[in-house]
Design an enzyme around this catalytic site. Structure first.
Site, PDB file in Angstrom:
ATOM      1  N   GLY A  16      10.378  -0.871   5.489  1.00  0.00           N
ATOM      2  CA  GLY A  16      10.224   0.005   4.331  1.00  0.00           C
ATOM      3  C   GLY A  16      10.982  -0.471   3.110  1.00  0.00           C
ATOM      4  N   ASN A 110      -1.858  -4.889  -2.395  1.00  0.00           N
ATOM      5  CA  ASN A 110      -1.084  -5.335  -1.231  1.00  0.00           C
ATOM      6  C   ASN A 110      -0.074  -6.382  -1.671  1.00  0.00           C
ATOM      7  OD1 ASN A 110      -0.490  -5.741   1.631  1.00  0.00           O
ATOM      8  ND2 ASN A 110      -1.609  -7.679   1.460  1.00  0.00           N
ATOM      9  N   HIS A 112       1.928  -9.795  -0.170  1.00  0.00           N
ATOM     10  CA  HIS A 112       1.916 -10.762   0.933  1.00  0.00           C
ATOM     11  C   HIS A 112       3.004 -11.803   0.670  1.00  0.00           C
ATOM     12  CE1 HIS A 112       0.200 -12.992   4.268  1.00  0.00           C
ATOM     13  NE2 HIS A 112       0.420 -14.079   3.559  1.00  0.00           N
ATOM     14  N   ASP A 153      -6.154 -10.321   2.951  1.00  0.00           N
ATOM     15  CA  ASP A 153      -5.464 -11.179   1.960  1.00  0.00           C
ATOM     16  C   ASP A 153      -6.389 -11.963   1.041  1.00  0.00           C
ATOM     17  OD1 ASP A 153      -3.057 -10.382   3.211  1.00  0.00           O
ATOM     18  OD2 ASP A 153      -3.148 -12.050   4.625  1.00  0.00           O
ATOM     19  N   GLU A 182       9.692 -10.149  -3.756  1.00  0.00           N
ATOM     20  CA  GLU A 182       8.684  -9.128  -3.437  1.00  0.00           C
ATOM     21  C   GLU A 182       9.071  -7.800  -4.075  1.00  0.00           C
ATOM     22  OE1 GLU A 182       7.366  -8.653   0.602  1.00  0.00           O
ATOM     23  OE2 GLU A 182       8.125 -10.606   1.181  1.00  0.00           O
TER      24      GLU A 182
HETATM   25  C1  GRF Z   1       6.857  -7.768   3.541  1.00  0.00           C
HETATM   26  O1  GRF Z   1       7.324  -9.056   3.751  1.00  0.00           O
HETATM   27  C2  GRF Z   1       5.471  -7.800   2.933  1.00  0.00           C
HETATM   28  O2  GRF Z   1       5.247  -8.932   2.139  1.00  0.00           O
HETATM   29  C3  GRF Z   1       4.579  -7.839   4.123  1.00  0.00           C
HETATM   30  O3  GRF Z   1       5.211  -7.045   5.090  1.00  0.00           O
HETATM   31  C4  GRF Z   1       6.607  -7.018   4.849  1.00  0.00           C
HETATM   32  C5  GRF Z   1       7.016  -5.589   4.775  1.00  0.00           C
HETATM   33  O4  GRF Z   1       8.417  -5.458   4.680  1.00  0.00           O
HETATM   34  N1  GRF Z   1       3.237  -7.410   3.791  1.00  0.00           N
HETATM   35  P1  GRF Z   1       9.056  -4.055   4.324  1.00  0.00           P
HETATM   36  O5  GRF Z   1       8.634  -3.083   5.416  1.00  0.00           O
HETATM   37  O6  GRF Z   1       8.556  -3.639   2.986  1.00  0.00           O
HETATM   38  O7  GRF Z   1      10.541  -4.288   4.328  1.00  0.00           O
END
Ligand code: GRF
Length: 208
Positions: A16, A110, A112, A153, A182
């Site tokens: 999360g 999304n 990735h 993706d 991210e």
């Molecule tokens: C992240 O690395 C995201 O890129 C991928 O899943 C992971 C989720 O991590 N899709 P978190 O639960 O947000 O910490």
């Protein structure tokens, strides 16, 4: 600029952290949005616990013991019940059912953890992505925020951030280097969507 009514899907084992990055951006006034629902597949997911701690509304919809059509129906009911207009997939590992994708055209985003279209697709998640990056010997990786279509993706790319791959990286060290990017990229891309400045033209997403 309109405020998003955001439903965030989290993974069954997700930490999360992207959910919390989105929520922090909302709280800081950097993302005009309200998280109207956090949707998970398992009640015991760490991401659901974090959502609850943050006071966010959560809903568990398990695909288990449901046909695809039933799963889609329940998801659509939850999304409509929360009056969501945008969906963020933050660690959700499944393919969203077609009726859900079709009900939110260019409103599902999304994140990735690689530079798509490289190192994406079915089964490419978590450390598998980073291990494949290392095994392939590429010198840069990063993260991609993209619109979601009915495959894994493959939807139009909104933004990417580039992160170096170091000679002594493991999947864990590379994942840890990419994660903060991210956390920046996802709220930024959602803010662009909220600004109404994104135009999808075929495979290209342009900022107007
Ligand atoms: C992240 O690395 C995201 O890129 C991928 O899943 C992971 C989720 O991590 N899709 P978190 O639960 O947000 O910490």
């Amino acid at each position: 600029m309109s405020s998003l009514r955001l439903a965030v899907f989290v993974g069954s084992h997700g930490r999360g952290s992207n959910l919390m990055a989105i929520q922090s951006a909302v709280s800081a006034g950097n993302l005009p949005a309200e998280i109207v629902c956090v949707i998970g597949t398992r009640a015991d997911a760490p991401a659901i616990a974090r959502a609850k701690q943050a006071g966010l509304p959560t809903k568990i919809v398990s695909p288990k013991d449901r046909s695809d059509a039933e799963y889609a129906d329940v998801l659509l009911r939850v999304l409509r019940g929360a009056n969501a207009d945008t969906i963020a997939l933050a660690g959700y590992m499944r393919r969203l059912p077609s009726p859900v994708v079709q009900s939110f055209p260019n409103r599902i985003v999304n994140i990735h953890p690689s530079l798509l279209p490289a190192f994406g697709g079915h089964g490419m998640y978590g450390e598998k992505v980073h291990q494949a990056v290392i095994d392939t010997g590429v010198k840069v990786s990063g993260c991609t925020v993209h619109f979601v279509d009915e495959e894994f993706d493959t939807g139009p790319i909104i933004s990417q951030k580039v992160v170096p791959v170091e000679d002594d990286d493991t999947a864990q060290t590379l994942a840890a280097r990419i994660l903060p990017y991210e956390h920046a990229a996802f709220p930024e891309a959602l803010a662009l969507l909220a600004s109404g400045r994104l135009r999808v033209e075929g495979r290209r997403v342009r900022r107007v």
